[in-house]
Enzyme design. Sequence first.
Site, short mmCIF file in Angstrom:
data_model
loop_
_atom_site.label_atom_id
_atom_site.label_comp_id
_atom_site.label_asym_id
_atom_site.label_seq_id
_atom_site.Cartn_x
_atom_site.Cartn_y
_atom_site.Cartn_z
N SER A 67 70.43 -68.58 -8.72
CA SER A 67 69.47 -67.81 -7.93
C SER A 67 69.47 -66.34 -8.33
O SER A 67 70.47 -65.80 -8.83
CB SER A 67 69.81 -67.91 -6.44
OG SER A 67 69.90 -69.26 -6.04
N1 SAH Z 1 74.08 -72.01 -5.74
C1 SAH Z 1 73.75 -72.13 -7.15
C2 SAH Z 1 72.26 -72.26 -7.40
C3 SAH Z 1 71.93 -73.66 -7.38
S1 SAH Z 1 70.32 -74.24 -7.83
C4 SAH Z 1 74.31 -70.99 -7.97
O1 SAH Z 1 74.86 -70.05 -7.39
O2 SAH Z 1 74.22 -71.07 -9.20
C5 SAH Z 1 70.35 -75.68 -6.80
C6 SAH Z 1 71.35 -76.74 -7.17
O3 SAH Z 1 71.24 -77.79 -6.20
C7 SAH Z 1 71.11 -77.38 -8.52
O4 SAH Z 1 72.26 -77.25 -9.30
C8 SAH Z 1 70.84 -78.85 -8.18
O5 SAH Z 1 71.33 -79.77 -9.14
C9 SAH Z 1 71.52 -79.01 -6.85
N2 SAH Z 1 71.04 -80.11 -6.01
C10 SAH Z 1 69.78 -80.61 -5.91
N3 SAH Z 1 69.73 -81.62 -5.02
C11 SAH Z 1 71.01 -81.77 -4.54
C12 SAH Z 1 71.61 -82.66 -3.59
N4 SAH Z 1 70.91 -83.60 -2.94
N5 SAH Z 1 72.93 -82.50 -3.35
C13 SAH Z 1 73.66 -81.56 -3.98
N6 SAH Z 1 73.14 -80.71 -4.89
C14 SAH Z 1 71.84 -80.81 -5.17
#
Ligand code: SAH
Length: 217
Positions: A67
């Site tokens: 993000s």
């Molecule tokens: N917090 C992260 C940003 C993550 S982007 C950071 O600091 O880098 C969102 C993430 O959510 C992605 O990696 C994606 O694979 C994950 N995601 C999507 N659906 C999900 C689910 N049902 N359970 C867990 N993670 C999930």
Amino acid sequence: MRALDDSSYDAARETMVREQIAARGIRDPRVIESMRRVPRHLFVPPADRERAYIDAPVPIGEGQTISQPYIVALMTELVRPQSGDRVLEIGTGSGYQAAVLSGLVRHVYTIELEETLARRAEGVLREQKYDNVTVRVGDGYAGWPEHAPFDIIVVTAAPEQVPQPLIDQLKPGGRLVVPVGPRFTVQQLQLIEKNASGEIHTKNVSPVMFVPLRRPQ
Ligand code: SAH
């Protein structure tokens, strides 16, 4: 591309905090200090490392992104982290948001659907000695009942509706921040609070755009 040396990254991070975080109204000194301290570039894959401090999300592989710095700071400030808090994060991604929370709370439990991302994040977190972060591969829609209830839940991918298990796993007095809305368009960042008697209050904070919270295949 030539890699920047550490001092260039430090300077880029100071500029990020000044221009993207403090100047836009993030006030909590603990949050600002954590944004200043965590080496964001180490959470970005080497090929994109020089873009780690830009004012935007950056790709981290598997079609996912880390993000934008301001959004990480905003979500962290909204949940009012306290040193004794136990936190659940949904969507580990790069591990950066977990690292930013790590210094502000007692423990961060974080769930990632993509095994490759979870393993990479776990590696960086371990190497950088974020010892109070536990990463698990799994489906965030279910939360993490074994460690519930949580003082704070941070969801970093967008569901169309707030998953009920996450509300159930929030302590009375707890704070949940989550982008809610349709896929690949504007969502609402919501701050959901559960009061001492278990009532839920929801506030729309700001329009945002997150990757979708996916259902496992
Ligand atoms: N917090 C992260 C940003 C993550 S982007 C950071 O600091 O880098 C969102 C993430 O959510 C992605 O990696 C994606 O694979 C994950 N995601 C999507 N659906 C999900 C689910 N049902 N359970 C867990 N993670 C999930």
